[in-house]
Scaffold this motif. Sequence first.
Motif, mmCIF file in Angstrom:
data_model
loop_
_atom_site.group_PDB
_atom_site.id
_atom_site.type_symbol
_atom_site.label_atom_id
_atom_site.label_comp_id
_atom_site.label_asym_id
_atom_site.label_seq_id
_atom_site.Cartn_x
_atom_site.Cartn_y
_atom_site.Cartn_z
ATOM 1 N N MET A 81 -17.333 -16.888 48.515
ATOM 2 C CA MET A 81 -18.562 -16.152 48.205
ATOM 3 C C MET A 81 -19.784 -17.060 48.165
ATOM 4 S SD MET A 81 -17.474 -13.007 45.699
ATOM 5 C CE MET A 81 -17.144 -13.988 44.278
ATOM 6 N N SER A 82 -19.589 -18.356 48.036
ATOM 7 C CA SER A 82 -20.730 -19.271 48.098
ATOM 8 C C SER A 82 -21.092 -19.591 49.551
ATOM 9 C CB SER A 82 -20.430 -20.564 47.332
ATOM 10 O OG SER A 82 -19.500 -21.364 48.028
ATOM 11 N N GLU A 83 -20.168 -19.311 50.474
ATOM 12 C CA GLU A 83 -20.393 -19.618 51.883
ATOM 13 C C GLU A 83 -20.732 -18.384 52.723
ATOM 14 O OE1 GLU A 83 -16.627 -21.263 52.942
ATOM 15 O OE2 GLU A 83 -16.968 -23.141 51.861
ATOM 16 N N THR A 84 -20.286 -17.225 52.277
ATOM 17 C CA THR A 84 -20.406 -15.999 53.058
ATOM 18 C C THR A 84 -20.898 -14.871 52.163
ATOM 19 O OG1 THR A 84 -18.503 -16.712 54.349
ATOM 20 C CG2 THR A 84 -19.152 -14.403 54.566
ATOM 21 N N PRO A 85 -21.927 -14.128 52.587
ATOM 22 C CA PRO A 85 -22.423 -13.037 51.745
ATOM 23 C C PRO A 85 -21.388 -11.927 51.572
ATOM 24 C CG PRO A 85 -23.927 -13.465 53.591
ATOM 25 C CD PRO A 85 -22.702 -14.289 53.808
ATOM 26 N N LEU A 86 -21.230 -11.501 50.341
ATOM 27 C CA LEU A 86 -20.411 -10.342 50.022
ATOM 28 C C LEU A 86 -21.293 -9.115 50.200
ATOM 29 C CD1 LEU A 86 -17.865 -8.984 48.778
ATOM 30 C CD2 LEU A 86 -18.934 -9.367 46.545
ATOM 31 N N VAL A 87 -20.886 -8.178 51.067
ATOM 32 C CA VAL A 87 -21.697 -7.007 51.377
ATOM 33 C C VAL A 87 -21.015 -5.759 50.825
ATOM 34 C CG1 VAL A 87 -22.749 -5.632 53.223
ATOM 35 C CG2 VAL A 87 -22.535 -8.115 53.493
ATOM 36 N N ASP A 88 -21.746 -4.998 50.017
ATOM 37 C CA ASP A 88 -21.260 -3.726 49.477
ATOM 38 C C ASP A 88 -21.920 -2.608 50.273
ATOM 39 O OD1 ASP A 88 -20.575 -1.460 48.033
ATOM 40 O OD2 ASP A 88 -21.215 -2.244 46.105
ATOM 41 N N GLY A 89 -21.138 -1.722 50.837
ATOM 42 C CA GLY A 89 -21.644 -0.689 51.735
ATOM 43 C C GLY A 89 -22.171 0.562 51.067
ATOM 44 N N HIS A 90 -22.104 0.653 49.733
ATOM 45 C CA HIS A 90 -22.536 1.900 49.091
ATOM 46 C C HIS A 90 -22.794 1.682 47.611
ATOM 47 C CE1 HIS A 90 -21.813 5.689 46.931
ATOM 48 N NE2 HIS A 90 -22.414 6.233 47.975
ATOM 49 N N ASN A 91 -23.990 2.064 47.163
ATOM 50 C CA ASN A 91 -24.310 2.015 45.737
ATOM 51 C C ASN A 91 -25.281 3.144 45.439
ATOM 52 O OD1 ASN A 91 -25.640 1.313 43.184
ATOM 53 N ND2 ASN A 91 -24.564 -0.627 43.381
ATOM 54 N N ASP A 92 -24.946 3.933 44.427
ATOM 55 C CA ASP A 92 -25.729 5.119 44.062
ATOM 56 C C ASP A 92 -26.820 4.843 43.040
ATOM 57 O OD1 ASP A 92 -24.591 7.149 45.664
ATOM 58 O OD2 ASP A 92 -22.851 7.245 44.347
ATOM 59 N N LEU A 93 -27.191 3.606 42.813
ATOM 60 C CA LEU A 93 -28.218 3.331 41.817
ATOM 61 C C LEU A 93 -29.513 4.111 42.067
ATOM 62 C CD1 LEU A 93 -29.073 1.829 39.260
ATOM 63 C CD2 LEU A 93 -29.836 -0.044 40.738
ATOM 64 N N PRO A 94 -30.014 4.237 43.307
ATOM 65 C CA PRO A 94 -31.235 5.032 43.485
ATOM 66 C C PRO A 94 -31.090 6.470 42.958
ATOM 67 C CG PRO A 94 -30.853 3.709 45.422
ATOM 68 C CD PRO A 94 -29.620 3.578 44.549
ATOM 69 N N TRP A 95 -29.933 7.078 43.161
ATOM 70 C CA TRP A 95 -29.711 8.438 42.650
ATOM 71 C C TRP A 95 -29.710 8.435 41.124
ATOM 72 C CZ3 TRP A 95 -30.360 13.230 43.564
ATOM 73 C CH2 TRP A 95 -29.696 14.206 42.830
ATOM 74 N N GLN A 96 -29.096 7.426 40.522
ATOM 75 C CA GLN A 96 -29.099 7.333 39.058
ATOM 76 C C GLN A 96 -30.526 7.147 38.527
ATOM 77 O OE1 GLN A 96 -26.593 7.894 36.932
ATOM 78 N NE2 GLN A 96 -25.421 8.454 38.754
ATOM 79 N N TRP A 113 -28.066 0.377 49.578
ATOM 80 C CA TRP A 113 -28.417 1.356 48.558
ATOM 81 C C TRP A 113 -28.388 2.733 49.208
ATOM 82 C CZ3 TRP A 113 -28.312 -0.937 44.072
ATOM 83 C CH2 TRP A 113 -28.689 -2.276 43.958
ATOM 84 N N SER A 114 -27.744 3.681 48.571
ATOM 85 C CA SER A 114 -27.614 5.023 49.136
ATOM 86 C C SER A 114 -28.818 5.876 48.783
ATOM 87 C CB SER A 114 -26.345 5.697 48.609
ATOM 88 O OG SER A 114 -25.222 5.019 49.104
ATOM 89 N N ALA A 115 -29.428 6.429 49.818
ATOM 90 C CA ALA A 115 -30.470 7.435 49.637
ATOM 91 C C ALA A 115 -29.751 8.775 49.744
ATOM 92 C CB ALA A 115 -31.552 7.286 50.694
ATOM 93 N N TYR A 116 -29.449 9.345 48.608
ATOM 94 C CA TYR A 116 -28.653 10.573 48.533
ATOM 95 C C TYR A 116 -29.484 11.695 47.944
ATOM 96 C CZ TYR A 116 -25.671 14.035 46.325
ATOM 97 O OH TYR A 116 -25.130 15.218 45.913
ATOM 98 N N VAL A 117 -29.337 12.876 48.521
ATOM 99 C CA VAL A 117 -29.876 14.091 47.911
ATOM 100 C C VAL A 117 -28.800 15.168 48.031
ATOM 101 C CG1 VAL A 117 -32.278 13.475 48.366
ATOM 102 C CG2 VAL A 117 -31.049 14.880 50.023
ATOM 103 N N PRO A 118 -28.736 16.071 47.067
ATOM 104 C CA PRO A 118 -27.676 17.085 47.078
ATOM 105 C C PRO A 118 -27.806 18.058 48.254
ATOM 106 C CG PRO A 118 -28.824 17.044 44.949
ATOM 107 C CD PRO A 118 -29.576 16.143 45.874
ATOM 108 N N CYS A 119 -26.698 18.683 48.568
ATOM 109 C CA CYS A 119 -26.666 19.631 49.683
ATOM 110 C C CYS A 119 -27.567 20.839 49.453
ATOM 111 C CB CYS A 119 -25.231 20.105 49.927
ATOM 112 S SG CYS A 119 -24.209 18.834 50.700
ATOM 113 N N ASP A 120 -27.828 21.188 48.215
ATOM 114 C CA ASP A 120 -28.677 22.365 47.980
ATOM 115 C C ASP A 120 -30.141 22.119 48.349
ATOM 116 O OD1 ASP A 120 -29.614 20.842 45.838
ATOM 117 O OD2 ASP A 120 -28.853 22.206 44.297
#
Length: 181
Positions: free
Chosen positions: A36-51, A88-95
């Motif tokens: 992890m000090s040599e290669t970036p750890l990439v997370d493909g999904h985080n709902d913080l913007p929705w929170q 970061w996930s830009a999520y909005v509900p289906c409604d």
Amino acid sequence: MLRRNTLTYLLVTLWLASSMFSSAEDDLLTRAMRLMSETPLVDGHNDLPWQLRKQFNNQLNQVDLNSLESTHTNIPKIKEGRLGAQFWSAYVPCDTQFKDAVRQTLEQIDVVHRMCQKYPDTFMFATSSQDILTAFKMNKTASLIGVEGGHSIDSSMGTLRTMYDLGVRYLTLTHSCNTPW
């Protein structure tokens, strides 16, 4: 006497085994930390913007990501986890489909941009793999955007292109609802 020797043998065996497992765990942790000090750890999904939308109505001035405890994500956890890049996930509900999905999605995209502006020592807005590597060298978390759900573009290629121009780098076709296209 046999029972005492058997018990002693078992205790010594357990102690040795635990020492070996502990050593193996230490070796794996050391290796993981080096990677992890040599290669970036990439997370493909985080709902913080929705929170942030749900809890603070996107008012970043009402929240400090350094001390936020009401979500799974905050800056200390990001640093402890050595997160190199986050989608970061830009999520909005289906409604919101056929109503205001585009506006609400744009507001989610805006929150990500403002997070990067509010916390420039932690986040760097990114749109490419080169940006991820640059942020990593600067000891920052590259911040990318993904949109959850094709309903967010209101069946408009122009909206999709505009979102790309704003930094969106993936769009899931659906989230939990069908799209007319």
